[in-house]
Design an enzyme around this catalytic site. Structure first.
Site, PDB file in Angstrom:
ATOM      1  CB  CYS A  74     -39.744  45.233  27.398  1.00 31.10           C
ATOM      2  SG  CYS A  74     -40.431  43.975  26.296  1.00 31.10           S
ATOM      3  CB  CYS A  78     -42.092  39.235  26.563  1.00 29.08           C
ATOM      4  SG  CYS A  78     -40.920  40.272  27.429  1.00 29.08           S
ATOM      5  CB  CYS A  95     -34.492  20.616  66.539  1.00 33.51           C
ATOM      6  SG  CYS A  95     -34.194  21.315  64.900  1.00 33.51           S
ATOM      7  CB  CYS A 129     -47.461  56.457  53.097  1.00 33.32           C
ATOM      8  SG  CYS A 129     -47.355  54.784  52.448  1.00 33.32           S
ATOM      9  CB  CYS A 145     -49.842  52.138  61.778  1.00 31.58           C
ATOM     10  SG  CYS A 145     -49.435  53.880  62.030  1.00 31.58           S
ATOM     11  CG  HIS A 199     -54.568  52.958  61.409  1.00 33.28           C
ATOM     12  ND1 HIS A 199     -54.810  52.523  62.689  1.00 33.28           N
ATOM     13  CD2 HIS A 199     -53.393  53.655  61.473  1.00 33.28           C
ATOM     14  CE1 HIS A 199     -53.837  52.919  63.494  1.00 33.28           C
ATOM     15  NE2 HIS A 199     -52.964  53.609  62.781  1.00 33.28           N
TER      16      HIS A 199
END
Length: 341
Positions: free
Chosen positions: A5, A25, A121, A198, A211, A222
């Site tokens: 800041c 901070c 479960c 990108c 990718c 790559h």
């Protein structure tokens, strides 16, 4: 002064972090952590470096108990998603956020799930039983059913519509299919904004780096490899274009390398002494050039040029001696192997 800041703060306003020595901070750190947890970017890294923050520091700095719970939940989910032995309860009303997670441990000990694939479960109030292998509701009398194909965004269910509405719906579906894809590791839905950014994507759930074009987990090279995927762009190269480019690299590499070396050698050998001479002659901020006499300035420039003439051949030899073998290894190693596939 806080580096985030840019406001002056007392020393007690800068909490220490266990992960690194950077300081910000407390107010900035709290806002940063709140935003990161709400966006599920867990584990949270330091705002100044890639070091992940210690969970105790995150708990100490998060102001709201609800955010602390979310942080623990996201941390647990990311840990379990990365584990291939974890299974999620398939019941529609059993959410992972409600602790509907079952660790892959055999009900008869650690003998293996091939002998005991039945899982209950562990969430209170659910109790759904399902198969460890196919992840479907338990089927005691039959073999595992094949997993249903994931719904495709490009093929929405057919609905009667007007021709204009149908064309608009198809275009919208194509746009959604291009903007939303599935993480190759954890199958989480990932959205990419079409802003020219990108194609190197990072899943915030499991941390997979993949990718966007080929949906394969990638390394740092790559987009330099002959995969056809481009760092920027909406689609990879076609197979024909990729093969032509690879053949051009294999056949034209000796000529291009010789040309580049023929240009780089004189440029480096002559350019470094000229650059150093001009740099010393011009001086820089805080330079004492104005206090030197003409003879001292001439001696300083001459010595820097002579030193550069001695060093520049060494730099040239290292550049050519290291760069040329690396390029040749890449062209006649990686590219040729890609062509053979």
């Amino acid at each position: 002064e806080c580096p985030l800041c840019l406001l002056p703060q007392p020393p007690e306003a800068f909490p220490s972090l266990a992960s690194c020595s950077h300081r910000s901070c407390r107010a900035c750190l709290q806002r940063y952590l709140c935003l990161a947890v709400r966006e599920s970017r867990v584990p949270v890294s330091c705002p100044h470096c890639p070091a992940p923050l210690h969970p105790l520091d995150v708990h100490r700095l998060l102001p709201e108990p609800a955010l602390r719970d979310k942080y623990e939940e996201f941390l647990l989910r990311r840990l379990l998603v990365a584990d291939p032995g974890t299974r999620w309860c398939p019941a529609p009303d059993c959410s992972p956020s409600q602790a509907g997670i079952l660790r892959a441990l055999c009900c008869a000990g650690l003998a293996g799930w091939a002998e005991c694939p039945r899982l209950p479960c562990g969430r209170e109030g659910c109790g759904t039983e399902f198969c460890y292998h196919c992840r479907q509701p338990w089927h005691p009398d039959g073999p595992c059913a094949p997993l249903p194909p994931a719904p495709s965004l490009a093929t929405p269910p057919a609905q009667p519509a007007q021709p204009e509405e149908s064309a608009h719906g198809e275009a919208l579906a194509r746009g959604e299919a291009e903007a939303i894809k599935v993480c190759p590791r954890c199958s989480a839905f990932i959205m990419k904004i079409n802003d020219g950014s990108c194609n190197r994507m990072n899943c915030t759930v499991c941390g997979c780096l993949f990718c966007w074009l080929c949906l394969q987990e990638i390394s740092d090279v790559h987009f330099l490899s002959p995969s056809g995927c481009t760092f920027w762009g909406k689609r990879p190269w076609s197979r024909t274009r990729r093969i032509l480019w690879q053949l051009g690299m294999v056949l034209g590499a000796p000529m291009v390398i010789s040309l580049a070396a023929g240009v780089a050698v004189p440029v480096i050998t002559i350019g470094i002494p000229i650059y150093m001479g001009r740099k010393v002659l011009a001086g820089g901020p805080g330079s004492r050039r104005s206090s030197l006499s003409g003879c001292q300035q001439c001696l300083s420039v001459t010595s820097s040029v002579l030193l550069s003439l001695f060093v520049s051949p060494i730099i040239t030899a290292l550049t050519v001696g290291v760069g040329v073998p690396l390029v040749l290894t890449y062209v006649y190693g990686t590219v040729v192997l890609s062509l053979c596939r």
